[in-house]
Scaffold this active site. Sequence first.
Site, PDB file in Angstrom:
ATOM      1  N   SER A 190       0.801  -1.220   0.000  1.00 44.38           N
ATOM      2  CA  SER A 190       0.000   0.000   0.000  1.00 44.38           C
ATOM      3  C   SER A 190       0.834   1.272   0.000  1.00 44.38           C
ATOM      4  CB  SER A 190      -0.951  -0.005   1.195  1.00 44.38           C
ATOM      5  OG  SER A 190      -0.270  -0.324   2.386  1.00 44.38           O
ATOM      6  N   HIS A 218      -5.293  -3.510  -2.558  1.00 44.57           N
ATOM      7  CA  HIS A 218      -4.995  -2.501  -3.585  1.00 44.57           C
ATOM      8  C   HIS A 218      -4.902  -3.067  -5.002  1.00 44.57           C
ATOM      9  CE1 HIS A 218      -4.282   0.841  -0.819  1.00 44.57           C
ATOM     10  NE2 HIS A 218      -3.801  -0.078  -0.002  1.00 44.57           N
ATOM     11  N   LYS A 250     -11.642   0.418  -1.483  1.00 52.03           N
ATOM     12  CA  LYS A 250     -10.657   1.042  -2.369  1.00 52.03           C
ATOM     13  C   LYS A 250     -11.214   1.094  -3.794  1.00 52.03           C
ATOM     14  CE  LYS A 250      -7.390   0.506   1.153  1.00 52.03           C
ATOM     15  NZ  LYS A 250      -6.823  -0.448   2.085  1.00 52.03           N
TER      16      LYS A 250
HETATM   17  C1  LIG Z   1      -6.763  -0.705   3.462  1.00 57.69           C
HETATM   18  C2  LIG Z   1      -6.135  -2.019   3.722  1.00 57.69           C
HETATM   19  C3  LIG Z   1      -6.695  -2.921   4.637  1.00 57.69           C
HETATM   20  C4  LIG Z   1      -7.843  -2.559   5.512  1.00 57.69           C
HETATM   21  O1  LIG Z   1      -9.031  -2.550   4.828  1.00 57.69           O
HETATM   22  P1  LIG Z   1     -10.255  -1.691   5.424  1.00 57.69           P
HETATM   23  O2  LIG Z   1     -11.440  -2.264   4.744  1.00 57.69           O
HETATM   24  O3  LIG Z   1      -9.963  -0.291   5.058  1.00 57.69           O
HETATM   25  O4  LIG Z   1     -10.260  -1.926   6.901  1.00 57.69           O
HETATM   26  C5  LIG Z   1      -6.114  -4.163   4.756  1.00 57.69           C
HETATM   27  N1  LIG Z   1      -5.029  -4.498   4.044  1.00 57.69           N
HETATM   28  C6  LIG Z   1      -4.446  -3.649   3.179  1.00 57.69           C
HETATM   29  C7  LIG Z   1      -3.237  -4.075   2.416  1.00 57.69           C
HETATM   30  C8  LIG Z   1      -4.984  -2.380   2.998  1.00 57.69           C
HETATM   31  O5  LIG Z   1      -4.403  -1.529   2.167  1.00 57.69           O
END
Ligand SMILES: *Cc1c(COP(=O)(O)O)cnc(C)c1O
Length: 402
Positions: A190, A218, A250
């Site tokens: 990320s 992502h 996302k």
């Molecule tokens: C954003 C993210 C999460 C968390 O997801 P949410 O639904 O926002 O809690 C988990 N793992 C990765 C790699 C992320 O980028």
Amino acid sequence: MSAGPRERVVRPGLLSRLAVERAARARAGLERRSREIGAREGIAIEVDGQVLRNFCSNDYLGLSQHPEVVAALQECAAWRGVGAGASHLVCGHYREHRELEEAIAEWQGYPRALLFSSGYLANLAVVQTLLREGDLCVQDKLNHASLIDAARLAGAELKRYPHALPDGALRQLRSQPAAAALLATDGVFSMDGDIAPLKILAVLARAENATFYVDDAHGAGVLGPDGCGSVAHSGLSVNEVPLQLITLGKALGGAGAVLVGQAALIEAIADSARPYIYTTALPPALAAAARSALAIARREPWRRFKLAGLVARFRRGAQQIGVGLMDSSTPIQPIVIGSNTAALAAARQLEKAGFFVGAIRPPTVPEGRARLRVTLNALHSEADVDALLDALAGVARRLAGE
Ligand SMILES: *Cc1c(COP(=O)(O)O)cnc(C)c1O
């Protein structure tokens, strides 16, 4: 016999400790505060009263405000109401939840799916269901905080290997050949934007009899055939990756997360994971919205093709102006600055020029590796990207001059 005066033990106060720590963080350029968002439309975002071009959202496909997605949410909420009213296992599991799970499983080509109210909770659920004390959790050093926390909470032994280094993963697995093991990695990192060496890791996991888990927060929606994500992009499927995480917050522009996996794994998690059982289910209207977003993402592949074109344009342009980028082919395009204060100053300079770009500092990234995290979006135009590049050239000049 005379007892000397007893040494008085002073219990430290939590509030005074916090105050000391906060002051130290401020001095180190590490304080964090949320910026209040006003109006937003497409990539235009009003931040503390100023309208900027948004280059820091994870809404990669530009679906979070899509009229069809918003309508799906409104229509569902109009008759379902807002809250699910209970956890899934009590009376909070609605038809929209099942339909979303089925749609995500079908898209991914996985037998089963399980919806969570966030990706963070899903990661806690996976690790806690699979691992016990004495088991081994091998992870990339740059994995998302939720995976790291998950291993700690499960009481498993957490061993982290140098970023994206399969040799390191193998060494960690072999260090404890008798322990049951999970090998977990982000699909796309990320804060760096690179894709994990999934093919090799899958081979290692199989050879070492470890279960392989990929968190594709992502990658899903953005990479691979049909936008399935980093696993499909790497030519892998449920046979090599028996469990993976697709988040809805996302590229799909909503909220929540779905685990897809082999039936036995999904059933075990649904049956026993505390972050599934002891929390209120996602509002059904959000599940309806996510299904609508998925349908659009699949029938409009131009979104991810355009995104890939913008990524290429940004990288070419950055090279031309001598701005160093990381080795990333995804919409996450960080520019490492180094010091926290310089990264903050660079973000402020961009903001003055009309661009909203996040300055990412430790502990989100390693010490001395603070960066600007540029993210591209299918709603950006080529002109938006070129304008950002101009502003980045200004940042580079200023950094060089200092
Ligand atoms: C954003 C993210 C999460 C968390 O997801 P949410 O639904 O926002 O809690 C988990 N793992 C990765 C790699 C992320 O980028």
